[in-house]
Design a protein around this motif. Sequence first.
Motif: not given
Length: 361
Positions: A35-37, A73-83, A178-180, A319-326
């Motif tokens: 999530y750099r940047g 702490l390191a992980a894929l960080s939420n339910d939606v991203l994990g799916d 994070r906005l997720d 920038r602020f939504v993990r699944i969109r960033r990935i």
Amino acid sequence: MRVLVTGHLGYIGSVLTPMLVRAGHDVVGLDADLYRGCTFGPGRDMEPVATIEKDLRDVSASDLAGFEAVVHLAALSNDVLGDIDPACTYSINLDASLRLAELAKRAGVSRFAFSSSCSIYGASGDELLDEGATFNPVTPYAESKVRVEAALSALACESFSPVSLRNATAFGYSPRLRLDLVVNEMVGMAVTTGEILIKSDGTPWRPLVHVEDISRAFGAVLDAPRESIHNEAFNIGATSENYRVSELAEIVRSAVPGSRVVYSSGGGPDKRCYRVDFAKVAAGLPGFVPHWTVERGVRQLVDSFRALRFHEADLAADRFVRIRRIRSLVEQGAIGADLRWTTALEPAAEAVPGARRATVR
């Protein structure tokens, strides 16, 4: 203590790391920095600590040498991203976490603090749940947390003390916003559009905890007597901070004059529904006292969004939504399907004034 913090550049890590440094700990971070940047604001709050730039899956025994504690702490960080890819989720959140713990134990690390989640209680209805409650995980993310907790417990011994911190749903300002997360998203919508969209029927329960209070809990674990934390699990939050999603929306509406609550067409009940009891951490973890309520945290977010000129376009950005960033990084070819940086296209690390980068080969 000399402490390794994995995921130190993430939503929690970028708040926790400065807190540990201020407390006098010698902190080193380990992060792939996907999530750099994505820093919210000028990055003034990012703590310049020595950093091992490495994917969690590539950690070696030498990376753990000399540390007295690991905060993981390191992980894929939420339910939606994990799916997106359950196999990848389990590779990072489960397999790599267990390997990290095993290497830490062999390296002589005495404390291992694992960032778990109250989402392990999953579909649990209205009952108030303590640490002995039945697990009902409904996503790969939550299932991975259940399985890591069990494996860590099996590793516990006189010289290795694991502890699992089951964080409630996080909210609040962080340099890696994070906005997720339900409260953060609601405030962002209210400030920029005047509408607070509820995507379910509003009935599910959520326990909430401010990101600073999560960080305080990890600090308390490092400071606590061994007998208080050895092979324990703690729900992290406050019992008074359980809310239905509809109640959260009303708190946000009250904090943003002129905003209104809107229900998504066809939104039904969310099977992720759980209320959590936090009596154990209040009584059993010395030094941990939550400082934030949802109401106060919402006001903090409103002030931050306005001061940093958060716009409606930021809601739709990656920038602020993990699944969109990935997904964006994959589409650019910057990372592969396995979520590793591609050698040819890896961008330069986001500049953090004064940061010290460890060389990793």
